[in-house]
Write an enzyme that holds these catalytic residues in place. Structure first.
Site, short mmCIF file in Angstrom:
data_model
loop_
_atom_site.label_atom_id
_atom_site.label_comp_id
_atom_site.label_asym_id
_atom_site.label_seq_id
_atom_site.Cartn_x
_atom_site.Cartn_y
_atom_site.Cartn_z
CG ASP A 199 5.53 -3.43 3.59
OD1 ASP A 199 6.01 -2.31 3.88
OD2 ASP A 199 5.63 -3.92 2.45
CG HIS A 273 9.08 -2.14 2.41
ND1 HIS A 273 7.88 -1.57 2.07
CD2 HIS A 273 9.90 -1.91 1.37
CE1 HIS A 273 7.97 -1.03 0.85
NE2 HIS A 273 9.20 -1.22 0.42
CD GLU A 350 9.51 0.44 -3.06
OE1 GLU A 350 9.03 1.13 -3.95
OE2 GLU A 350 8.82 -0.15 -2.20
C1 ACM Z 1 7.87 -3.59 -4.82
O1 ACM Z 1 6.91 -3.36 -5.56
N1 ACM Z 1 8.28 -2.69 -3.94
C2 ACM Z 1 8.57 -4.86 -4.87
#
Ligand code: ACM
Length: 631
Positions: A199, A273, A350
């Site tokens: 991440d 991410h 995201e």
């Molecule tokens: C998430 O909670 N962004 C998968």
């Protein structure tokens, strides 16, 4: 008179019922449990036997677990006449499937039968829960009668996917912590460990062909405190906080999990991410900013409500650059070789596309592909990625955003933004794992938000327990199961992993295993409290938020109205609104209260049989006003 008889009969029934079940508080609830009379007494001479050599490991695990608390030196042997028998069927019992078992505990012997070793393993977990909570102790406990209630159990899971995700990027936990977590999860018959390995805050898996992913990407400047509010890295500040798993560590953990019938699903979260990867290899992004640092939890995004946001620092791979796919091929070649699971989780959540929109290469690619919306570039990226995975014999699994750009029929979807993504995916014939924020996010606070360190939202145990993973109208064959997600932006140590996980992970374990009709909240709560004792004996941390009242407010005309509710029974809620500290002589809550005018403070404490349980909660009038209609 009739009423009195009814009362006597009911009272007797309740008494018999509760004493009969006094020592049988299993989580997850078995499919069929019959309480028999008598009990089995374990002693230093009890033999543990198995009929097939492949059962040796599980029999030895049982012996070791029993020995550590009792101080006995029980041994597991290939012996069909032992007092505790672990027996593999020659001819499979179709009712039990791969993971089911039958368990008969009598006063003279214990017989555990399964089709496969996994079934014996789960039967062993049940057997351990039949012994007193002290059996969980890692130290020898003297003076205990190691009795297990006589029972007859037939048991098998409702779902094949009973998972927990742990985010090891936002904070790194060493391999011993990961093993300890796996040990705790299997006690409740969980079988999937989803390992969120990358991440913005750290890349945690060694990729030998891309050494900077860990020499740079695994380390950030040391910062603590609320995520998103931390100070940004100073120029030239050393990145000293973090860590990663070597490939040897990964192999060790995979083998450890396999021996416990846990499949590890690795997640490499792309194309968003990815700030840690970009800090290591800036050329993978659109801006190629060489000053990109691994995020330390300083502010990097702006959120506008309803899920839309803008990244202030680029954290997405560039979908228009062939070098990115060469990079992904290298990463997934090594990941695929390390993990035997059929799936690799590729994230997909995201992903901010603002930098793609401004990039000439992305514009040209969109033109070439006749793509009108930048969102669809993610579909192109995922299709390329799926080809890479397929070539390595792996199936693609991703968060529900992967639906947005169009995905292949073989992709599996993890529904996190509620269950609607899961419903849509199943309607299109995709397999689905249900892990919605609304029921399964273990990073959310569990009790009153003034007690736990604040984070994005609140999720009480009772709400988690009420989750039904198969939405109405959806073909159940597409719902693989259920998973809890523990994101760790603010989870800095292993004790806090435990605190955030339990008891909600136990509720999810039961949802994943037990039959829908065979479980109720009231019954779960009884079993829960015994499992708190088991956790105490095992020195496992957990939240006691279930004892704290739910505090709700609403407006009636111009009055502020207050409601207090306990999630569990046998609790009295005492409160004050007069600046005194509450005790069990303070007013006992029985009906909605109109909060008096003025700068009053509410103080609330739950009591059980005259003893305080849970936390004292204090809320100012302004806080009571703020939560109108929110809980
Ligand atoms: C998430 O909670 N962004 C998968």
């Amino acid at each position: 008179m009739k009423k009195m008889w009814l009362c006597i009969v009911l009272c007797m029934w309740t008494l018999v019922g509760s004493t009969q079940n006094a020592s049988v508080h299993l989580i997850p609830q078995p499919v069929d449990l019959q309480i028999l009379s008598g009990s089995f007494l374990l002693n230093s001479q009890t033999g543990i036997g198995y009929n097939r050599p492949e059962s040796r490991t599980v029999a030895e695990m049982l012996a070791q677990k029993l020995n550590s608390a009792t101080g006995f030196a029980l041994k597991a042997e290939n012996n069909q006449n032992a007092v505790i028998q672990l027996f593999l069927n020659e001819k499979p019992n179709s009712q039990l499937g791969k993971e089911g078992y039958t368990l008969e505990v009598g006063s003279q012997k214990v017989v555990l039968v399964a089709n496969q070793v996994a079934g014996l393993f789960y039967g062993v977990q049940t057997l351990l829960q039949l012994f007193p909570p002290e059996i969980e102790s890692k130290k020898i406990i003297n003076g205990i009668e190691w009795q297990a209630q006589a029972v007859k159990i037939t048991d098998y899971p409702r779902f094949g996917w009973r998972g927990i995700m742990l985010d090891v990027s936002r904070h790194f936990y060493d391999k011993e912590a990961v093993k300890a977590y796996i040990d705790q999860l299997v006690r409740y018959k969980m079988n999937i460990f989803h390992w969120h390995l990358t991440d913005d805050e750290g890349w945690r898996i060694e990729i030998k062909s891309l050494p900077k992913l860990t020499s740079i990407g695994a380390w950030r400047v040391a910062r603590h405190g609320r995520f998103g509010e931390r100070a940004a890295p100073k120029p030239n500040e050393a990145a000293t906080y973090g860590g990663f798993y070597t490939q040897d560590d990964i192999k060790e953990i995979v083998a450890y999990a396999q021996a416990r019938h846990v499949t590890i699903i690795p997640e490499i979260d792309v194309p968003g991410h990815s700030m840690a990867a970009i800090a290591a290899y800036p050329e993978l992004s659109c801006k190629k900013d060489t000053s990109t640092r691994v995020s330390c939890g300083a502010r990097f995004s702006e959120w506008y409500g309803n899920g839309t946001f803008k990244m202030l620092i680029e954290n997405a791979l560039n979908p228009a650059d062939e070098k990115v796919y060469e990079f992904l091929d290298k990463v997934f070649t090594e990941v695929a070789a390390l993990f035997p699971a059929p799936y690799i989780h590729v994230g997909g959540d995201e992903c901010y596309k603002g930098f793609w929109l401004q990039d000439a290469g992305c514009q040209a690619l969109m033109k070439k592909l006749k793509i009108r919306h930048v969102e669809d570039l993610q579909g192109y990226f995922m299709a390329r990625l799926e080809k890479i995975l397929t070539a390595k014999g792996k199936k693609l699994l991703g968060w529900d955003e992967i639906l947005e750009g169009g995905i292949s029929p073989g992709a599996t979807v993890m529904s996190w933004r509620g269950i609607k993504g899961g419903i849509e995916a199943a309607e299109h014939g995709h397999d689905v794992v249900m892990s919605p924020t609304t029921y399964a996010y273990l990073d959310y606070t569990q009790g009153d938000p003034t007690i736990d360190p604040p984070i994005y939202a609140n999720l009480r145990l009772k709400k988690t327990y009420s989750f039904e993973p198969v939405p109405e109208g959806v073909n159940p064959k597409y719902i693989l199961g259920v998973q809890g997600n523990l994101w760790t932006e603010q989870v800095q140590n292993f004790r806090h992993i435990e605190y955030m996980s339990y008891p909600r992970a136990w509720a999810l374990a039961e949802i994943g295993w037990s039959s829908k009709s065979g479980r109720t909240w009231e019954n779960f709560v009884q079993r829960l409290e015994t499992n708190f004792k088991r956790a105490d004996a095992a020195q496992v941390n957990y939240s006691k938020a279930v004892y704290d009242p739910i505090i709700r407010t609403y407006k009636k005309a111009d009055k502020l109205m207050l409601e207090l509710e306990s999630e569990i029974g046998e609790v009295d809620i005492h409160y004050t609104l007069d600046e005194s500290m509450p005790d069990n002589f303070s007013p006992k809550y029985s009906q909605t209260i109109a909060v008096p005018e003025g700068p009053v403070n509410l103080r609330v404490q739950a009591y059980r049989r005259g003893k305080p349980i849970g936390h004292l909660i204090t809320l100012k009038r302004s806080q009571l006003e703020e939560r109108v209609g929110k809980f």
